[in-house]
Design a protein around this motif. Structure first.
Motif, PDB file in Angstrom:
ATOM      1  N   GLU A  70       8.235  -5.300   6.651  1.00  0.00           N
ATOM      2  CA  GLU A  70       7.444  -4.543   7.627  1.00  0.00           C
ATOM      3  C   GLU A  70       8.026  -4.662   9.024  1.00  0.00           C
ATOM      4  O   GLU A  70       8.198  -3.652   9.706  1.00  0.00           O
ATOM      5  CB  GLU A  70       5.973  -4.987   7.678  1.00  0.00           C
ATOM      6  CG  GLU A  70       5.269  -4.165   8.766  1.00  0.00           C
ATOM      7  CD  GLU A  70       3.808  -4.421   8.985  1.00  0.00           C
ATOM      8  OE1 GLU A  70       3.230  -5.295   8.327  1.00  0.00           O
ATOM      9  OE2 GLU A  70       3.244  -3.717   9.846  1.00  0.00           O
ATOM     10  N   ASP A  87       5.328  -7.687   3.090  1.00  0.00           N
ATOM     11  CA  ASP A  87       4.430  -7.659   4.244  1.00  0.00           C
ATOM     12  C   ASP A  87       4.061  -9.110   4.529  1.00  0.00           C
ATOM     13  O   ASP A  87       3.330  -9.740   3.761  1.00  0.00           O
ATOM     14  CB  ASP A  87       3.181  -6.826   3.945  1.00  0.00           C
ATOM     15  CG  ASP A  87       2.336  -6.602   5.192  1.00  0.00           C
ATOM     16  OD1 ASP A  87       2.450  -7.411   6.135  1.00  0.00           O
ATOM     17  OD2 ASP A  87       1.570  -5.624   5.211  1.00  0.00           O
ATOM     18  N   ASP A  90      -0.598  -9.261   6.027  1.00  0.00           N
ATOM     19  CA  ASP A  90      -1.393  -8.039   5.886  1.00  0.00           C
ATOM     20  C   ASP A  90      -2.804  -8.370   6.347  1.00  0.00           C
ATOM     21  O   ASP A  90      -3.477  -9.216   5.751  1.00  0.00           O
ATOM     22  CB  ASP A  90      -1.394  -7.555   4.431  1.00  0.00           C
ATOM     23  CG  ASP A  90      -2.061  -6.192   4.326  1.00  0.00           C
ATOM     24  OD1 ASP A  90      -1.610  -5.265   5.026  1.00  0.00           O
ATOM     25  OD2 ASP A  90      -3.057  -6.068   3.585  1.00  0.00           O
ATOM     26  N   TRP A 220       4.963  -1.567   2.033  1.00  0.00           N
ATOM     27  CA  TRP A 220       4.719  -3.015   2.054  1.00  0.00           C
ATOM     28  C   TRP A 220       3.218  -3.354   1.980  1.00  0.00           C
ATOM     29  O   TRP A 220       2.874  -4.452   1.573  1.00  0.00           O
ATOM     30  CB  TRP A 220       5.356  -3.668   3.278  1.00  0.00           C
ATOM     31  CG  TRP A 220       5.075  -2.952   4.566  1.00  0.00           C
ATOM     32  CD1 TRP A 220       3.946  -3.038   5.319  1.00  0.00           C
ATOM     33  CD2 TRP A 220       5.944  -2.035   5.240  1.00  0.00           C
ATOM     34  NE1 TRP A 220       4.052  -2.220   6.422  1.00  0.00           N
ATOM     35  CE2 TRP A 220       5.264  -1.600   6.398  1.00  0.00           C
ATOM     36  CE3 TRP A 220       7.231  -1.532   4.976  1.00  0.00           C
ATOM     37  CZ2 TRP A 220       5.828  -0.692   7.296  1.00  0.00           C
ATOM     38  CZ3 TRP A 220       7.782  -0.634   5.873  1.00  0.00           C
ATOM     39  CH2 TRP A 220       7.098  -0.221   7.012  1.00  0.00           C
ATOM     40  N   ASP A 221       2.347  -2.400   2.381  1.00  0.00           N
ATOM     41  CA  ASP A 221       0.904  -2.661   2.276  1.00  0.00           C
ATOM     42  C   ASP A 221       0.444  -2.677   0.816  1.00  0.00           C
ATOM     43  O   ASP A 221      -0.505  -3.378   0.475  1.00  0.00           O
ATOM     44  CB  ASP A 221       0.089  -1.561   2.977  1.00  0.00           C
ATOM     45  CG  ASP A 221       0.348  -1.450   4.465  1.00  0.00           C
ATOM     46  OD1 ASP A 221       0.378  -2.480   5.132  1.00  0.00           O
ATOM     47  OD2 ASP A 221       0.505  -0.305   4.956  1.00  0.00           O
TER      48      ASP A 221
HETATM   49 CA    CA Z   1       0.091  -4.295   6.010  1.00  0.00          CA
END
Ligand code: CA
Ligand code: IPD
Ligand code: CA
Ligand code: CA
Length: 273
Positions: A70, A87, A90, A220-221
């Protein structure tokens, strides 16, 4: 004890190495240096330090694999080898407000998946404050530590708890989200917006939430969370019900019965404009 692959051992080791510093930063959050990537898109030293530790550990274990990070962006590796999608934190907005709901998300993407297309094969969502480790391997199920995960078995909207992500300053499609919310909220037992898409999906996999919708998310989420949901027996599509969630960045996830009920509401809301 369920043995997971060597790859997951590498991923979990990396996450556990990044976690103590994240916990320390969380406890001293008022001293953290914070900057903005967009109007309400924050990044802190905690995101950057965690990403650095994850990168170093994963790189050491698989020196020729590439990365999609990210904060650091794309780092090319051997194009025939998998790459890491990471990530490091998050739920940054929660983190910066002292709200204990955030996670590390790591996924492995194989460039030559089963249909010759890139495919996520291994996933880890690790929550440093609860020490919960949600993991999945393609074809081997989704797990919380050594307990097998199944999406919820609820079949009725009037008992379903649904998670979502709400657009915010400078991000997302308010009109579309509001239409969907207006159609779904009156039909279900509850809606939650806890602020970490990776955990939202892990919790759908764990049957804590009965469903989830959000749009405008980045790989990446969701890369790890989507494999978790699918390996836990859940369905994930875009808002039209097609298998194009990633391409369209629209995510509707639930067990099969609730997915089709939610999809009807969502499709109706988007049609009646
Ligand atoms: Ca994220
Ligand atoms: C955010 C979270 C949040 C989602 C945002 C993401 P970050 O990720 O997943 O739930 O609604 O769109 O950007 O920035 O905290 O890693
Ligand atoms: Ca971010
Ligand atoms: Ca992040």
């Amino acid at each position: 004890m369920v043995a997971h692959s060597g790859l997951l051992t590498v991923m979990e080791r990396a996450a556990r190495k990044a976690a103590p510093r994240l916990r320390r930063d969380f406890n001293e959050v008022q001293h953290l240096q914070v900057s903005r990537k967009g109007p309400a898109d924050f990044v802190s030293m905690a995101d950057q330090r965690a990403e650095r530790t994850l990168y170093d550990e994963l790189k050491k274990a698989r020196p020729d694999w590439g990365f999609l990070l990210e904060e650091g962006g794309e780092i090319e590796g051997d194009p025939d080898k998998p790459r890491w999608i990471v990530d490091p934190l998050d739920g940054t907005t929660n983190f910066l407000h002292g709200i204990p709901h955030f996670a590390i998300s790591i996924a492995v993407e194989d460039p030559h998946g089963s249909q010759g297309k890139p495919e996520i094969t291994t996933a880890l969502v690790y929550q440093p404050l609860t020490d919960e480790s949600f993991w999945a391997e393609k074809g081997r199920g989704a797990w919380l530590h050594d307990g097998r995960l199944r999406v919820s078995s609820r079949r009725n909207l009037d008992e379903a708890l649904i998670a979502t992500g709400i657009p915010f300053l400078g991000h997302g499609n308010f009109a579309q989200w509001s239409r969907i919310f207006g159609a779904v909220a009156p039909e279900v037992a509850g809606i939650r917006r806890f602020g970490s898409a990776a955990l939202d999906l892990a919790w759908v996999a764990a049957g804590r939430y009965d469903g989830f919708w959000e749009s405008d998310l980045k790989p990446w989420d969701v890369a790890a969370g989507l494999l978790l949901v699918r390996e836990a027996g859940g369905f994930v599509t875009d808002f039209r019900g097609a298998d194009r969630a990633m391409e369209r960045s629209e995510f509707l996830a639930a067990n099969d019965t609730l997915h089709s009920k939610l999809h009807k509401l969502v499709a109706g809301a988007l049609r009646n404009r």
